[in-house]
Structure formats: structure tokens, C-alpha cells
Design an enzyme around this catalytic site. Sequence first.
Site, PDB file in Angstrom:
ATOM      1  N   ASP A   1      13.284 -14.368 -20.331  1.00  0.00           N
ATOM      2  CA  ASP A   1      13.492 -15.643 -19.647  1.00  0.00           C
ATOM      3  C   ASP A   1      12.417 -15.829 -18.579  1.00  0.00           C
ATOM      4  O   ASP A   1      12.495 -15.263 -17.496  1.00  0.00           O
ATOM      5  CB  ASP A   1      14.886 -15.663 -19.015  1.00  0.00           C
TER       6      ASP A   1
ATOM      7  N   GLU B   1     -10.250   2.069  -5.701  1.00  0.00           N
ATOM      8  CA  GLU B   1      -9.903   3.145  -4.768  1.00  0.00           C
ATOM      9  C   GLU B   1      -8.677   2.733  -3.944  1.00  0.00           C
ATOM     10  O   GLU B   1      -8.782   2.398  -2.760  1.00  0.00           O
ATOM     11  CB  GLU B   1     -11.089   3.444  -3.843  1.00  0.00           C
TER      12      GLU B   1
ATOM     13  N   GLU C   1      -5.460   2.887  -1.634  1.00  0.00           N
ATOM     14  CA  GLU C   1      -4.873   3.742  -0.604  1.00  0.00           C
ATOM     15  C   GLU C   1      -3.396   3.390  -0.419  1.00  0.00           C
ATOM     16  O   GLU C   1      -2.982   2.267  -0.717  1.00  0.00           O
ATOM     17  CB  GLU C   1      -5.628   3.571   0.716  1.00  0.00           C
TER      18      GLU C   1
ATOM     19  N   GLU D   1      -6.164  10.386   3.817  1.00  0.00           N
ATOM     20  CA  GLU D   1      -7.073   9.388   4.393  1.00  0.00           C
ATOM     21  C   GLU D   1      -7.100   9.501   5.915  1.00  0.00           C
ATOM     22  O   GLU D   1      -6.534  10.417   6.505  1.00  0.00           O
ATOM     23  CB  GLU D   1      -6.652   7.980   3.947  1.00  0.00           C
TER      24      GLU D   1
ATOM     25  N   GLU E   1      -5.215   8.793  -0.508  1.00  0.00           N
ATOM     26  CA  GLU E   1      -6.013   8.125  -1.531  1.00  0.00           C
ATOM     27  C   GLU E   1      -6.147   9.035  -2.738  1.00  0.00           C
ATOM     28  O   GLU E   1      -6.379  10.240  -2.600  1.00  0.00           O
ATOM     29  CB  GLU E   1      -7.409   7.768  -0.995  1.00  0.00           C
TER      30      GLU E   1
ATOM     31  N   HIS F   1     -10.919  -0.525  -2.322  1.00  0.00           N
ATOM     32  CA  HIS F   1     -12.310  -0.835  -2.614  1.00  0.00           C
ATOM     33  C   HIS F   1     -12.510  -0.976  -4.115  1.00  0.00           C
ATOM     34  O   HIS F   1     -11.984  -0.181  -4.901  1.00  0.00           O
ATOM     35  CB  HIS F   1     -13.225   0.260  -2.076  1.00  0.00           C
TER      36      HIS F   1
ATOM     37  N   ARG G   1     -21.707   1.072   5.957  1.00  0.00           N
ATOM     38  CA  ARG G   1     -20.335   0.830   5.523  1.00  0.00           C
ATOM     39  C   ARG G   1     -19.629  -0.246   6.335  1.00  0.00           C
ATOM     40  O   ARG G   1     -18.440  -0.487   6.123  1.00  0.00           O
ATOM     41  CB  ARG G   1     -19.525   2.136   5.584  1.00  0.00           C
TER      42      ARG G   1
ATOM     43  N   GLU H   1     -19.870  -2.402  -4.452  1.00  0.00           N
ATOM     44  CA  GLU H   1     -18.546  -2.071  -3.930  1.00  0.00           C
ATOM     45  C   GLU H   1     -18.086  -3.144  -2.950  1.00  0.00           C
ATOM     46  O   GLU H   1     -18.675  -3.311  -1.882  1.00  0.00           O
ATOM     47  CB  GLU H   1     -18.566  -0.710  -3.232  1.00  0.00           C
TER      48      GLU H   1
ATOM     49  N   ARG I   1     -15.395  -4.167  -0.297  1.00  0.00           N
ATOM     50  CA  ARG I   1     -14.542  -3.329   0.530  1.00  0.00           C
ATOM     51  C   ARG I   1     -13.362  -4.076   1.170  1.00  0.00           C
ATOM     52  O   ARG I   1     -12.542  -3.470   1.842  1.00  0.00           O
ATOM     53  CB  ARG I   1     -15.399  -2.689   1.630  1.00  0.00           C
TER      54      ARG I   1
END
Length: 448
Positions: free
Chosen positions: A54, A133, A135, A190, A197, A246, A320, A337, A339
Amino acid sequence: MTITAEDIRRQVKEKNVTFLRLMFTDIMGIMKNVEIPATDEQLDKVLSNKAMFDGSSIEGFVRINESDMYLYPDLDTWIVFPWGDENGAVAGLICDIYTAEGEPFAGDPRGNLKKALAHMEKVGYKSFNLGPEPEFFLFKMNEKDMPTLEVNDHGGYFDLAPTDLADNTRREIVNVLTKMGFEVEASHHEVAVGQHEIDFKYANVLKACDNIQIFKLVVKTIAREHGLHATFMAKPKFGINGSGMHCNMSLFDQDNKNAFFDPNDPRGMQLSQDAYYFLGGLMQHAYNYTAIMNPTVNSYKRLVPGYEAPVYVAWAGRNRSPLIRVPASRGQGTRLELRSVDPTANPYLALAVLLEAGLDGIEQKIEAPEPIEANIYTMTVEERQAAGIVDLPSTLHNALKALQTDEVVRRALGEHIFINFVEAKRIEWASYATFVSQWEIDNYLQNY
């Protein structure tokens, strides 16, 4: 490896499978399932695409007068869960959703991702790969079997037991995932207390998104067996890092070579022109697709300076602090990547949008801006403005307004998903905006 209907029938007998979960994902990213007994009769129905449910009971799907929907299982997602009891094992299949007329349902997030992949193939690429990745936090349960915000460890980044008391839980999660066919590459504590992670190997994007959904199910199931509650909420506790997911992305060409790699890159980063255009598309649409990558009110408590989450639309190599970086691996491992994504995002919707944003960059030849290798967190507002760096939306409300202005993102979602997603999130924001929090009581009640 291709799995056939006969393979499934054989494994049902060999592994004493007594129940079968037909799994699918709603627009909000929550995995749902219809569980049926694994009898010959029911199995025949499933394998001939005649299992129904449904759809009017699922948020954002269909109205009550058009509720009959069919589950078409993807046989290659067949999985036998390594838990069960004396009554037998439980297996599962991830399904696409079809209408009563036999057409793919426009509100099916997994089917919507397939639509983006068809566009990718028309542009000339063979596959879009994703290495996620995700977490998560582990919290204790109280005497009423309800989750608390009390952690069961005081570990930090890459800590070992006995500081990291969740070590055994993580190890069992990894063992279960391995039995289910995941290739786990790393498992560690982490940065924040209670945060963990587990990274698994990249795959084609459809398989990778399926893996994310199964991964969440396994983590929550094993955590509960250890008396813990696992949450993928973006920011469950004030004053510590939130959880991200990520997304490492790469396009492969018809010769199965990484289309993002070029050893002769004149800019010296060994990226192809297509990689720069794809990056340009990701950058140009970044502000507008944030509501899909960070879809909850709570998501924006993570996207603040000081907790390692990206706040600014920029890209770099080693740095980063920007939104997008280019990890050091080259050759077949070349990737971009992103982030900002958090694990509350619907992976099928998020990756459909990211793929279409990147393809828009390639088709429109959108040039990527210059990389920012300085620490953006330490730059002044004036320095960021001079470098052309803008902030991500600060609230779900602002993110939703931006989402509605972007035709590329809207097309990537399709009209059905777009309308229902925006409506659901408007309701969520309105509910939050009228709620009086403890912070307001603490700061205003006595002073005014």
C-alpha cells in the site's frame, strides 16, 4: 556476480530461510520493508514481480485512491542476514517500485537514481563510483529501553580499548558486514566521544547506495544486541563534532578507465578536463543542493565552524577545510570527495543530484575556480569574499529556498520527489520554528 531466481530458490532451501524482507527506501531516506514467509508460493510471487504493498501509507508516495504498488526485486541485492533463531534465517532483497500500470514509480528514490545513470550513459560514461564514509554515535539505553545521550566510551580519534569501550561492538559489526559480502577497509573511533566510523570499499553508485542502507540496518541491529543505540543523526550532542558521510566520487569511461585521471594535467594535479568540469558543476550547484545533502533541521547544527565540518564553498587538494577536496590517490583511484553530506541524507537522492550537477558541469563546460589551499577557518570575512568563497546555507529554511531556484537539481529529483520533499521539509521547519527550546528558557526567561 549475477544472481538468478534459481540461485535464490536454492539458497532458501540450503540456508533454511523462513522469512524474506522486501526492502525499499522512502523519499526521506528511511528504509521500509514488507516481510513475507519464504514459502514456494510467496517466493514465486516475489520473483515474478507480483508482490504488492500500500503506497498511500508511505510518506510522499501516492494518495489513497492510487495506493496499489508493486515491488520489483533486484536479484543482485539478495542477502541472507547472519542473524536468526531456531525457526530459521531471514533474507532480503532491495526492490524498485512500480505502479499498478507496470511503470517505474516517479517517487521511488532508487528508480530516480537509475534515471540519472541513464543520462550519464548518454553523455558517454560507463559507471559512476561512490566510496561513502558514514559516521555514527553509540549511546547507552536506559532502564525503559530508550536511547540516552550517555556514551559508553571516552575514546578519541583512532583510540584503542580500554578507552574505546565500543571496540567489541564495532568489531562485531565488521564481522557481520564481512559475512554479508561487504569489503570493509577500516574501522575506528572518530574524533568525538561515542563517535565511530566504518569504511567499506567503493562500488558503482547504485550498489554503494544499497550498501549504505544495509549498513545502517546492520549497525543499529548489532548495537542493540550490545544494549546500545546507534544513531546517524548529524549532531546529537552540543559542543562536539557531528557525523558526516563524506562521498568519494569518480566517473569511469567505456574502457573502464578513470575519466578523472590525466597524468599530463597542465595544472599539475593529474586531473582530467572532465574532472575539472565535473568539479565546476559540483561547485556551482553546491549552495542549492545543500537541502538534499543535509536534509534535517539538525543537519545545520553540524555545519558550523570549529568542528571539522565544511562551511564554505571551495575546493582544494590536501586542505581539508573546503567543501570538496581531491584525495592524494591517482590513477584508477582518482576521485573527488564532497565533505558536506551527512548520514541523514537519502543516499539515492543525494547521489542522483551530485551526478547530475557534475554532468551539468561537463555538458556546460563549467570551469572550476582556483583551489584554496589556505585554512579557510582562519580567513577573515573580507579574505573569503576576495577569494570568491561563499558560506553554505545556515538553516534548513534557507537551504530549501535555494533548492527551489535550481532547475538542474529540480530535474535531478524529478517533479514528484521535488514537490513532496519540499513540502515535507517545510512542515519540519515550521514545527521546529515554533518550538520553544531549553536554550531560550535559559537565556530569556529571567532576563526579560
